[in-house]
Design a protein around this motif. Sequence first.
Motif, PDB file in Angstrom:
ATOM      1  N   GLN A  25     -42.908  28.870  26.285  1.00 34.77           N
ATOM      2  CA  GLN A  25     -42.427  28.230  25.058  1.00 34.77           C
ATOM      3  C   GLN A  25     -42.580  29.180  23.869  1.00 34.77           C
ATOM      4  O   GLN A  25     -41.667  29.326  23.058  1.00 34.77           O
ATOM      5  N   GLY A  26     -43.719  29.828  23.757  1.00 29.84           N
ATOM      6  CA  GLY A  26     -43.918  30.792  22.674  1.00 29.84           C
ATOM      7  C   GLY A  26     -43.005  31.984  22.804  1.00 29.84           C
ATOM      8  O   GLY A  26     -42.464  32.478  21.809  1.00 29.84           O
ATOM      9  N   THR A  29     -39.373  31.056  21.757  1.00 26.00           N
ATOM     10  CA  THR A  29     -39.192  30.742  20.342  1.00 26.00           C
ATOM     11  C   THR A  29     -39.539  31.903  19.424  1.00 26.00           C
ATOM     12  O   THR A  29     -39.367  31.797  18.213  1.00 26.00           O
ATOM     13  N   VAL A  31     -42.593  33.268  19.033  1.00 25.19           N
ATOM     14  CA  VAL A  31     -43.985  33.246  18.562  1.00 25.19           C
ATOM     15  C   VAL A  31     -44.800  34.141  19.490  1.00 25.19           C
ATOM     16  O   VAL A  31     -44.827  33.915  20.699  1.00 25.19           O
ATOM     17  N   ARG A  53     -47.052  24.771  19.134  1.00 29.53           N
ATOM     18  CA  ARG A  53     -45.994  24.018  18.461  1.00 29.53           C
ATOM     19  C   ARG A  53     -46.080  24.181  16.945  1.00 29.53           C
ATOM     20  O   ARG A  53     -45.062  24.304  16.269  1.00 29.53           O
ATOM     21  N   VAL A  56     -44.717  27.505  16.091  1.00 31.06           N
ATOM     22  CA  VAL A  56     -43.261  27.498  16.193  1.00 31.06           C
ATOM     23  C   VAL A  56     -42.649  26.887  14.935  1.00 31.06           C
ATOM     24  O   VAL A  56     -41.677  27.412  14.382  1.00 31.06           O
ATOM     25  N   LYS A  59     -42.904  29.348  12.147  1.00 28.67           N
ATOM     26  CA  LYS A  59     -41.931  30.436  12.319  1.00 28.67           C
ATOM     27  C   LYS A  59     -40.531  29.978  11.916  1.00 28.67           C
ATOM     28  O   LYS A  59     -39.809  30.717  11.262  1.00 28.67           O
ATOM     29  N   HIS A  60     -40.161  28.762  12.276  1.00 31.88           N
ATOM     30  CA  HIS A  60     -38.833  28.268  11.920  1.00 31.88           C
ATOM     31  C   HIS A  60     -38.696  28.037  10.419  1.00 31.88           C
ATOM     32  O   HIS A  60     -37.588  28.066   9.894  1.00 31.88           O
TER      33      HIS A  60
END
Length: 76
Positions: A25-26, A29, A31, A53, A56, A59-60
């Motif tokens: 996941q990281g 995305t 991260v 999360r 993330v 970061k977004h």
Amino acid sequence: VAAAAAVVFCVFLLLFFSVVRIWIQGLLTGVPVSIFDVIGMRLRRTPPDLIVRAAVVLKHRGERVPLADVESTYLG
């Protein structure tokens, strides 16, 4: 022999779902999180899925916050 193979398979599944899923996941995305970071969070008893999360989301939003700072904010 079959019982030992079943135990090894169950341990592999547990490791995969608890560590590798968060790492992927990281990675997807953007991260920067390593598998060792996730294992360290598990050993420190912080929820790595929550930390990743949060990183993330930051970061977004355009924030550049290291993963260690996100974890230290959670710890207090």
